[in-house]
Scaffold this motif. Structure first.
Motif, PDB file in Angstrom:
ATOM      1  N   ALA A  72      -8.070  -3.735   1.172  1.00  5.42           N
ATOM      2  CA  ALA A  72      -6.918  -4.582   1.461  1.00  5.42           C
ATOM      3  C   ALA A  72      -7.399  -5.798   2.231  1.00  5.42           C
ATOM      4  O   ALA A  72      -8.201  -5.673   3.158  1.00  5.42           O
ATOM      5  CB  ALA A  72      -5.871  -3.822   2.275  1.00  5.42           C
ATOM      6  N   THR A 171       0.364   1.043  -1.244  1.00  5.40           N
ATOM      7  CA  THR A 171      -0.852   0.958  -0.427  1.00  5.40           C
ATOM      8  C   THR A 171      -0.568   0.268   0.899  1.00  5.40           C
ATOM      9  O   THR A 171      -0.964   0.744   1.968  1.00  5.40           O
ATOM     10  CB  THR A 171      -1.954   0.193  -1.188  1.00  5.40           C
ATOM     11  OG1 THR A 171      -2.330   0.924  -2.349  1.00  5.40           O
ATOM     12  CG2 THR A 171      -3.185  -0.021  -0.302  1.00  5.40           C
ATOM     13  N   VAL A 172       0.143  -0.854   0.841  1.00  4.32           N
ATOM     14  CA  VAL A 172       0.451  -1.605   2.062  1.00  4.32           C
ATOM     15  C   VAL A 172       1.448  -0.839   2.922  1.00  4.32           C
ATOM     16  O   VAL A 172       1.363  -0.861   4.159  1.00  4.32           O
ATOM     17  CB  VAL A 172       0.977  -3.011   1.715  1.00  4.32           C
ATOM     18  CG1 VAL A 172       1.334  -3.789   2.981  1.00  4.32           C
ATOM     19  CG2 VAL A 172      -0.057  -3.780   0.899  1.00  4.32           C
TER      20      VAL A 172
END
Length: 221
Positions: A72, A171-172
């Motif tokens: 990320a 994911t975030v």
């Protein structure tokens, strides 16, 4: 997970680095346009974490080197530096999720006002600057940097996420949820970014005009 925070020497970058360093075992890399500045910031964050009982290694590197290999990449830079920052790391993003917390604002004698770019939102601007195969998620827009960097603050606030890729948003969301006291909420696709970005100047104006509301956050009930 490896997280690169571009512009990690700034207020928001510091807060995110400290929180992920304190609350998680993720590998955090602080990025900057200047390598030495990144390393100095990383060392400072390590010292602050050590004061809170956490022995954590945080790396510092120039933005492209920080982004290389990251899962990320958070572009924690002002809106006016966002496009150039993304283009500088474009060939290093690979399969990383690109996260942008940037908000366009202007200030006059009445206070702060939302100032979106021609793309419609800063999040859309990031998506336009990123490589075609890079997924972009808008998150962490409305967080008070000072409160985020205060590890003694329990937070208990929300962050709104926008993105067109559900896996990237998940994911975030996980990364946000890893921060104690921060709750991620799905606010839909990238087209909804203007509504979220516009909350930031509102919060600043409310905080400035009301005693006891410094570093204001949002919680949806």
């Amino acid at each position: 997970m490896q997280i690169a925070i571009l512009g990690g020497t700034g207020d928001v970058g510091e807060g995110l680095a400290l929180r992920w360093g304190y609350d998680t075992d993720h590998e955090v890399i602080v990025g900057s346009r200047d390598t030495e500045r990144a390393r100095e910031a990383a060392s400072s964050y390590e010292s602050k974490l050590a004061e809170h009982g956490r022995d954590v290694t945080i790396e510092g590197a120039k933005n492209p080197e920080a982004a290389a290999g990251a899962d990320a990449v958070v572009a924690a830079v002002p809106a006016y530096h966002l496009t150039d920052t993304i283009k500088a790391v474009a060939d290093k993003l690979d399969d990383a999720v690109l996260v942008t917390p940037a908000v366009g604002m202007q200030r006059d004698e009445d206070g702060f006002h939302y100032n979106p770019p021609s793309a419609g939102s800063v999040t859309a601007l990031a998506a336009g600057a990123a490589p075609e195969d890079t997924t972009v998620v808008g998150a962490f827009h409305n967080l008070a940097a000072g409160r985020l960097a205060d590890l003694d603050d329990d937070l208990e606030i929300d962050t709104l996420l926008v993105g067109d890729d559900d896996d990237a948003k998940a994911t975030v969301a996980d990364l946000a949820d890893d921060i104690e006291g921060l709750r991620p909420l799905d606010a839909g696709g990238l087209a909804n970014a203007p509504e979220i970005e516009g909350i930031t100047p509102l919060l600043i104006n409310v905080a400035q005009h009301n005693d006891g509301l410094h570093d204001l956050g949002v919680r949806f009930e």
